[in-house]
Design a protein around this motif. Structure first.
Motif, PDB file in Angstrom:
ATOM      1  N   SER A 125       0.777  -1.143   0.007  1.00  0.00           N
ATOM      2  CA  SER A 125       0.048   0.060  -0.001  1.00  0.00           C
ATOM      3  C   SER A 125       0.749   1.336   0.044  1.00  0.00           C
ATOM      4  N   ILE A 126       1.950   1.044   0.744  1.00  0.00           N
ATOM      5  CA  ILE A 126       3.105   2.562   0.544  1.00  0.00           C
ATOM      6  C   ILE A 126       3.526   2.595  -0.672  1.00  0.00           C
ATOM      7  N   ASP A 127       3.908   1.446  -1.421  1.00  0.00           N
ATOM      8  CA  ASP A 127       4.421   1.695  -2.691  1.00  0.00           C
ATOM      9  C   ASP A 127       3.267   2.285  -3.433  1.00  0.00           C
ATOM     10  N   HIS A 128       1.825   1.828  -3.411  1.00  0.00           N
ATOM     11  CA  HIS A 128       0.809   2.514  -4.260  1.00  0.00           C
ATOM     12  C   HIS A 128       0.721   3.992  -3.954  1.00  0.00           C
ATOM     13  N   LEU A 129       1.006   4.458  -2.900  1.00  0.00           N
ATOM     14  CA  LEU A 129       0.774   5.635  -2.314  1.00  0.00           C
ATOM     15  C   LEU A 129       1.970   6.458  -2.909  1.00  0.00           C
TER      16      LEU A 129
ATOM     17  N   ASN B  57       3.157  19.101   3.385  1.00  0.00           N
ATOM     18  CA  ASN B  57       2.742  17.618   3.520  1.00  0.00           C
ATOM     19  C   ASN B  57       3.085  17.178   4.941  1.00  0.00           C
ATOM     20  N   ALA B  58       4.078  17.879   5.457  1.00  0.00           N
ATOM     21  CA  ALA B  58       4.221  17.154   6.844  1.00  0.00           C
ATOM     22  C   ALA B  58       3.155  17.475   7.656  1.00  0.00           C
TER      23      ALA B  58
ATOM     24  N   LEU C 287      -1.400  11.188   7.643  1.00  0.00           N
ATOM     25  CA  LEU C 287      -1.216   9.737   7.303  1.00  0.00           C
ATOM     26  C   LEU C 287       0.375   9.634   7.296  1.00  0.00           C
ATOM     27  N   ILE C 288       1.294  10.645   6.750  1.00  0.00           N
ATOM     28  CA  ILE C 288       2.689  10.501   6.624  1.00  0.00           C
ATOM     29  C   ILE C 288       3.259  10.117   8.062  1.00  0.00           C
ATOM     30  N   GLN C 289       2.763  11.063   9.021  1.00  0.00           N
ATOM     31  CA  GLN C 289       3.215  10.819  10.416  1.00  0.00           C
ATOM     32  C   GLN C 289       2.825   9.360  10.974  1.00  0.00           C
TER      33      GLN C 289
ATOM     34  N   MET D  75       8.723   3.133   2.255  1.00  0.00           N
ATOM     35  CA  MET D  75       8.649   4.687   2.835  1.00  0.00           C
ATOM     36  C   MET D  75       9.886   5.453   2.327  1.00  0.00           C
ATOM     37  N   LYS D  76      11.003   4.729   2.226  1.00  0.00           N
ATOM     38  CA  LYS D  76      12.205   5.347   1.611  1.00  0.00           C
ATOM     39  C   LYS D  76      12.037   5.686   0.150  1.00  0.00           C
ATOM     40  N   ALA D  77      11.364   4.957  -0.353  1.00  0.00           N
ATOM     41  CA  ALA D  77      11.170   4.947  -2.029  1.00  0.00           C
ATOM     42  C   ALA D  77      10.261   6.079  -2.305  1.00  0.00           C
ATOM     43  N   PHE D  78       9.046   6.321  -1.394  1.00  0.00           N
ATOM     44  CA  PHE D  78       8.430   7.315  -1.304  1.00  0.00           C
ATOM     45  C   PHE D  78       8.909   8.577  -1.136  1.00  0.00           C
ATOM     46  N   ARG D  79       9.735   8.785  -0.146  1.00  0.00           N
ATOM     47  CA  ARG D  79      10.328  10.130   0.159  1.00  0.00           C
ATOM     48  C   ARG D  79      11.279  10.571  -0.895  1.00  0.00           C
TER      49      ARG D  79
END
Length: 446
Positions: free
Chosen positions: A205-209, A265-266, A270-272, A354-358
């Motif tokens: 799901s994080i990858d999809h985000l 965005n911080a 959801l991110i936190q 998560m790292k890829a998302f960032r």
């Protein structure tokens, strides 16, 4: 042994199907005729900004109270309306205004206190409560292709899309919330297989985000964002370079100015949520401890004050949800307590996603802000009106008041630090994933 107090989502204004978005569509207009003067201005805001008459129109508003607001949706709509009007008042014109008139300052402070938010434009007002259907369809409220914004500063497709991508991001994040809480529940029961399954679902799901985030480029042009939209998203902190007094803005009859960060965005709960869930810890820029050191962090290494402060820019019930989660999160400790390769891999996969998302977020920031700032001297007519952040000579700070790339890069690098496996620690903390990229990438250059 007592089980953990797993939060009931609805008690905190969070929902299984929509996450941190409301469970019903936001209110598009306050129903009381009493508030029509506000609604007339905000619904004609792009034209009033274009003609530079917004300040005069707001100065002529009657003094309205918040006493006629009847429910949560109306309080949110009032906060949203006043946020748009206030930022337009401050940032429209060759010089920003140091003062907000009582007509909007007083009710804005009142609505903010009611909702547990500061009186400044926030992610909640800009995104979470700022969308509607194009064609009414009660059977599918959350079709991105049938959503548009309620209000914008510019009236542009680009600005609407900028907010709507965040709306869709939050909607898709509901699955991550459910998977994360399931992982906590299964860890509390000691069910390794259950935790593995939940973490695998969470990683996907994080990858999809991340894919949702990259849709920003479909309809939001970086040039339009940088010069037309972004100036109005700024707050009143660290904005002396663009003409605002370092003390901030005076609200109504207040004798002391207020200084707030702008939308960021911080401020996405959801991110936190994902950071808290996975045990990702952020430190002040430049104070990141050595990953996986045998000794604890040095005393001078402090928590990232900006990330902590951004919780104060979230709706009060969402903030309380995160505090509840902080008390019960057990995933990383459970993974470390088990000698199970599949479990370790599932947890480290969540960190990798998560790292890829960032990394994707940094790519967006680079294209939409950093590269635009570098091109600025060569773009546009010298007579083109620029306001606020669009007048910056160099890119140093974001709308939230932070130094952009150093802050974002450190947040990305810290994301891999909790890795549980030795291979995960090497890959996620030592930067092998980034260093192995075959093509040059400006987001990885210091």
């Amino acid at each position: 042994m007592a089980s953990l107090d797993i939060p009931r989502l609805e008690d905190y204004g969070v929902f299984p199907s929509t996450g941190f978005l409301p469970s019903e569509l936001p209110l598009e207009r306050l129903p009381q005729d009493y508030y029509e003067p506000w609604e007339v201005l905000v619904n004609n805001l792009p034209a009033l900004i274009l003609t530079k008459t917004i300040r005069a129109k707001i100065d002529a508003l009657p003094q309205l109270s918040t006493e006629k607001l009847e429910d949560e949706r109306q309080w949110r709509r009032a906060y949203q309306v006043l946020s748009f009007l206030a930022h337009a008042y401050v940032w429209t014109g060759h010089q920003p205004s140091q003062h907000l008139p009582k007509q909007i300052a007083d009710p804005w402070v009142a609505t903010s206190e009611k909702l547990g938010l500061p009186p400044v434009a926030t992610y909640a007002g800009l995104c979470l409560w700022n969308f509607k259907q194009i064609v009414p369809n009660p059977d599918n409220l959350w079709d991105l292709d049938n959503l548009t914004t309620i209000n914008t500063y510019t009236g542009s497709i680009d600005e609407s899309w900028f907010y709507l991508v965040s709306v869709y991001f939050e909607y898709k994040g509901a699955y991550s919330i459910r998977a994360g809480l399931e992982a906590i529940k299964q860890a509390d029961r000691g069910n390794v297989k259950g935790v593995v399954a939940a973490l695998q679902a969470l990683a996907e799901s994080i990858d999809h985000l991340g894919s949702v985030l990259m849709r920003m480029e479909e309809n939001c042009d970086p040039h339009v964002f940088y010069y037309r939209m972004r100036p109005y998203l700024a707050g009143w902190r660290n904005m002396a370079e663009v003409g605002l007094d370092k003390g901030g803005v005076f609200y109504g009859d207040e004798v002391k100015p207020r200084a707030y960060a702008g939308g960021s965005n911080a401020q996405s709960s959801l991110i936190q949520f994902l950071d808290v869930l996975l045990g990702i810890k952020h430190y002040s820029t430049g104070e990141r401890p050595l990953p996986h050191a045998s000794e604890p962090p040095k005393a001078e290494a402090s928590d990232n004050a900006f990330m902590d402060e951004m919780k104060d820019y979230m709706p009060g019930n969402h903030r309380e949800f995160l505090f509840h989660l902080q008390r019960i999160t057990n995933i990383r400790s459970f993974v470390l307590s088990q000698d199970n390769g599949e479990l370790t891999l599932a947890y480290d996969a969540c960190l990798a996603m998560m790292k890829a998302f960032r990394d994707k977020h940094i790519r967006i920031v680079t294209r939409y802000i950093v590269l635009q700032a570098k091109k600025a001297p060569k773009l546009g007519s010298t007579s083109t009106h620029r306001s606020g952040l669009a007048k910056q000579k160099k890119e140093e700070r974001g709308t939230g008041g932070t130094s952009l790339l150093p802050f974002l890069k450190q947040c990305r690098d810290e994301t891999g630090d909790p890795a549980a496996g030795s291979w995960g620690q090497r890959i996620l903390s030592d930067g092998v994933m980034r260093l192995s990229l075959s093509t040059p990438n400006p987001i990885n250059e210091d």
